[in-house]
Design a protein around this motif. Structure first.
Motif, PDB file in Angstrom:
ATOM      1  N   ALA A   1      43.024 -82.414 -16.067  1.00 40.63           N
ATOM      2  CA  ALA A   1      43.269 -83.683 -16.767  1.00 40.63           C
ATOM      3  C   ALA A   1      44.055 -83.463 -18.061  1.00 40.63           C
ATOM      4  N   GLY A   2      45.049 -82.576 -17.972  1.00 45.70           N
ATOM      5  CA  GLY A   2      45.914 -82.334 -19.120  1.00 45.70           C
ATOM      6  C   GLY A   2      45.351 -81.386 -20.159  1.00 45.70           C
ATOM      7  N   THR A   3      44.191 -80.797 -19.902  1.00 45.57           N
ATOM      8  CA  THR A   3      43.561 -79.901 -20.881  1.00 45.57           C
ATOM      9  C   THR A   3      43.275 -78.552 -20.232  1.00 45.57           C
ATOM     10  N   TRP A   4      43.677 -77.498 -20.914  1.00 37.49           N
ATOM     11  CA  TRP A   4      43.391 -76.157 -20.411  1.00 37.49           C
ATOM     12  C   TRP A   4      41.899 -75.861 -20.570  1.00 37.49           C
ATOM     13  N   THR A   5      41.270 -75.407 -19.476  1.00 35.71           N
ATOM     14  CA  THR A   5      39.825 -75.149 -19.490  1.00 35.71           C
ATOM     15  C   THR A   5      39.510 -73.801 -18.843  1.00 35.71           C
ATOM     16  N   TYR A   6      38.422 -73.219 -19.283  1.00 35.49           N
ATOM     17  CA  TYR A   6      37.926 -71.986 -18.681  1.00 35.49           C
ATOM     18  C   TYR A   6      37.080 -72.350 -17.482  1.00 35.49           C
ATOM     19  N   GLN A   7      37.397 -71.782 -16.301  1.00 41.16           N
ATOM     20  CA  GLN A   7      36.734 -72.149 -15.049  1.00 41.16           C
ATOM     21  C   GLN A   7      35.642 -71.167 -14.615  1.00 41.16           C
ATOM     22  N   GLY A   8      35.582 -70.011 -15.272  1.00 42.24           N
ATOM     23  CA  GLY A   8      34.610 -69.008 -14.855  1.00 42.24           C
ATOM     24  C   GLY A   8      33.250 -69.207 -15.497  1.00 42.24           C
ATOM     25  N   ASP A   9      32.458 -68.122 -15.509  1.00 40.01           N
ATOM     26  CA  ASP A   9      31.146 -68.164 -16.150  1.00 40.01           C
ATOM     27  C   ASP A   9      31.049 -67.018 -17.166  1.00 40.01           C
ATOM     28  N   ALA A  10      29.870 -66.854 -17.727  1.00 37.74           N
ATOM     29  CA  ALA A  10      29.682 -65.839 -18.768  1.00 37.74           C
ATOM     30  C   ALA A  10      29.149 -64.527 -18.207  1.00 37.74           C
ATOM     31  N   GLY A  11      29.235 -64.354 -16.889  1.00 34.58           N
ATOM     32  CA  GLY A  11      28.664 -63.156 -16.256  1.00 34.58           C
ATOM     33  C   GLY A  11      29.306 -61.863 -16.726  1.00 34.58           C
ATOM     34  N   GLN A  12      28.463 -60.855 -16.945  1.00 29.17           N
ATOM     35  CA  GLN A  12      28.945 -59.524 -17.310  1.00 29.17           C
ATOM     36  C   GLN A  12      28.902 -58.619 -16.087  1.00 29.17           C
ATOM     37  N   VAL A  13      30.017 -57.960 -15.816  1.00 31.98           N
ATOM     38  CA  VAL A  13      30.071 -56.985 -14.728  1.00 31.98           C
ATOM     39  C   VAL A  13      29.581 -55.660 -15.289  1.00 31.98           C
ATOM     40  N   ASN A  14      28.349 -55.293 -14.938  1.00 29.61           N
ATOM     41  CA  ASN A  14      27.725 -54.089 -15.493  1.00 29.61           C
ATOM     42  C   ASN A  14      27.789 -52.930 -14.510  1.00 29.61           C
ATOM     43  N   ARG A  15      27.906 -51.746 -15.055  1.00 29.40           N
ATOM     44  CA  ARG A  15      27.853 -50.528 -14.253  1.00 29.40           C
ATOM     45  C   ARG A  15      26.887 -49.549 -14.918  1.00 29.40           C
ATOM     46  N   ARG A  16      25.941 -49.029 -14.126  1.00 28.12           N
ATOM     47  CA  ARG A  16      24.991 -48.039 -14.645  1.00 28.12           C
ATOM     48  C   ARG A  16      25.628 -46.661 -14.548  1.00 28.12           C
ATOM     49  N   ILE A  17      25.816 -46.019 -15.685  1.00 25.31           N
ATOM     50  CA  ILE A  17      26.473 -44.714 -15.716  1.00 25.31           C
ATOM     51  C   ILE A  17      25.513 -43.613 -16.177  1.00 25.31           C
ATOM     52  N   GLY A  18      24.242 -43.918 -16.197  1.00 27.34           N
ATOM     53  CA  GLY A  18      23.220 -42.947 -16.572  1.00 27.34           C
ATOM     54  C   GLY A  18      21.852 -43.546 -16.341  1.00 27.34           C
ATOM     55  N   ASP A  19      20.811 -42.739 -16.496  1.00 22.95           N
ATOM     56  CA  ASP A  19      19.449 -43.227 -16.267  1.00 22.95           C
ATOM     57  C   ASP A  19      19.128 -44.432 -17.144  1.00 22.95           C
ATOM     58  N   THR A  20      19.609 -44.419 -18.379  1.00 21.35           N
ATOM     59  CA  THR A  20      19.303 -45.505 -19.314  1.00 21.35           C
ATOM     60  C   THR A  20      20.562 -46.130 -19.906  1.00 21.35           C
ATOM     61  N   GLU A  21      21.725 -45.819 -19.351  1.00 23.31           N
ATOM     62  CA  GLU A  21      22.985 -46.301 -19.932  1.00 23.31           C
ATOM     63  C   GLU A  21      23.699 -47.244 -18.973  1.00 23.31           C
ATOM     64  N   VAL A  22      23.852 -48.482 -19.414  1.00 27.33           N
ATOM     65  CA  VAL A  22      24.556 -49.509 -18.639  1.00 27.33           C
ATOM     66  C   VAL A  22      25.658 -50.087 -19.520  1.00 27.33           C
ATOM     67  N   VAL A  23      26.860 -50.232 -18.966  1.00 26.53           N
ATOM     68  CA  VAL A  23      27.976 -50.771 -19.750  1.00 26.53           C
ATOM     69  C   VAL A  23      28.556 -51.988 -19.041  1.00 26.53           C
ATOM     70  N   ALA A  24      29.001 -52.957 -19.834  1.00 22.21           N
ATOM     71  CA  ALA A  24      29.730 -54.116 -19.316  1.00 22.21           C
ATOM     72  C   ALA A  24      31.206 -53.744 -19.270  1.00 22.21           C
ATOM     73  N   VAL A  25      31.811 -53.840 -18.095  1.00 28.66           N
ATOM     74  CA  VAL A  25      33.181 -53.350 -17.917  1.00 28.66           C
ATOM     75  C   VAL A  25      34.199 -54.482 -17.839  1.00 28.66           C
ATOM     76  N   ASN A  26      33.778 -55.682 -18.190  1.00 30.80           N
ATOM     77  CA  ASN A  26      34.721 -56.802 -18.138  1.00 30.80           C
ATOM     78  C   ASN A  26      34.690 -57.602 -19.430  1.00 30.80           C
ATOM     79  N   VAL A  27      35.759 -58.346 -19.671  1.00 36.55           N
ATOM     80  CA  VAL A  27      35.779 -59.397 -20.690  1.00 36.55           C
ATOM     81  C   VAL A  27      36.216 -60.666 -19.969  1.00 36.55           C
ATOM     82  N   THR A  28      35.837 -61.805 -20.478  1.00 37.58           N
ATOM     83  CA  THR A  28      36.195 -63.063 -19.827  1.00 37.58           C
ATOM     84  C   THR A  28      37.393 -63.698 -20.513  1.00 37.58           C
ATOM     85  N   ALA A  29      38.067 -64.564 -19.787  1.00 37.84           N
ATOM     86  CA  ALA A  29      39.186 -65.310 -20.372  1.00 37.84           C
ATOM     87  C   ALA A  29      38.691 -66.237 -21.478  1.00 37.84           C
TER      88      ALA A  29
END
Length: 294
Positions: A147-175
């Motif tokens: 409707a003539g306005t630029w909008t963000y269509q996604g969600d706030a989900g973080q794509v996480n990857r576990r790279i250790g027993d206690t280490e998890v990192v978010a590997v994405n940023v959102t638009a």
């Protein structure tokens, strides 16, 4: 104790069977290069080996997670670097447009700004592994004009990857974060307004557009910095995991592997023992009480 011919046969057969079993075990070790094939071979060593293999599986999965996370980070980094290039070009055009007063020239500049905006839309809507690269968990496009306005269509989900027993990192940023929807004016609206100012010869609008494009560049750069920090963590984890895997494999080798020269020598000894048992039985088995009753 009475020794009978049948007893001799049974005893000889038991010796041959045992010798053959030992020969087969030595042959199996020499052929496979492994000394552990079943728990009974060495219960203590087998328990340690199973524990090490479980640790190895965990480390190898962490390595795969780190590699996949690196793909996400590198792809997002590449796209945002390209977005910086597009915005830098838009800033140059805005400065040029603020310098000239010729309407035709400004219209030509505005047309190029439109192309830059479309390129940025394409970058923001990049897809990877069945979802939008900048859409969080959403599988659709990250941005759209509604409707003539630029909008963000996604969600706030973080794509996480576990790279250790206690280490998890978010590997994405959102638009929503990277392209300015989270505060101020989004990148696409900035370029729309710059296009309008150029076409209408709005000098103050063009001047404002220069500052807004710079602000958009700063926003993208901030997200690039975030990705860079994540990439550094993943790189460090990959080195650590690689060392862990090498150490575990070395320990497994010490537990399971045999020295080939020793294994071949043992096989030859067991073969000699088996041959001797067969030879002894062949000699004693030919004599029986019947031979003396003729």
């Amino acid at each position: 104790m009475r020794v009978t011919h049948l007893g001799q046969h049974h005893a000889a057969l038991a010796r041959i069977t045992g010798s053959l079993s030992d020969f087969a075990a030595a042959q199996n070790q020499a052929a496979s290069g492994k000394r552990l094939h079943r728990p009974s071979d060495d219960p203590s060593a087998m328990a340690q080996a199973l524990e090490l293999r479980a640790s190895l599986g965990t480390s190898e999965q962490a390595a795969r997670n780190a590699d996949d996370g690196e793909l996400w980070v590198n792809l997002a980094d590449t796209k945002l670097q390209s977005a910086i290039d597009q915005l830098q070009r838009a800033k140059e055009l805005a400065i040029r447009g603020a310098t000239f007063t010729n309407a035709d020239e400004r219209a030509a500049i505005a047309a190029e700004v439109v192309q830059l905006r479309e390129t940025l839309v394409s970058l923001a809507n990049t897809h990877h592994q069945g979802r939008g690269l900048f859409s969080g968990f959403d599988a659709g496009d990250a941005v759209a004009k509604v409707a003539g306005t630029w909008t963000y269509q996604g969600d706030a989900g973080q794509v996480n990857r576990r790279i250790g027993d206690t280490e998890v990192v978010a590997v994405n940023v959102t638009a929503y974060e990277a392209f300015g929807f989270s505060g101020g004016k989004d990148v696409f609206t900035v370029l729309d307004d710059l296009e309008t100012a150029l076409i209408s010869n709005d000098q103050s609008g063009i001047d404002a557009g220069i500052n807004e494009v710079q602000a958009s560049m700063d926003t993208v750069l901030n997200n690039l910095t975030t990705l860079g920090a994540v990439g550094a963590r993943i790189e460090g984890a990959q080195l650590r995991i690689g060392e862990d895997i090498s150490n575990i494999r070395a320990q497994l080798s010490a537990l399971e592997d045999v020295d080939l020269a020793e294994a071949v020598m043992e096989m030859q000894l067991q073969e000699s023992a088996y041959t001797a048992a067969l030879s002894a039985f062949a000699r004693t088995g030919q004599t029986s009480l019947v031979d003396f009753l003729r």
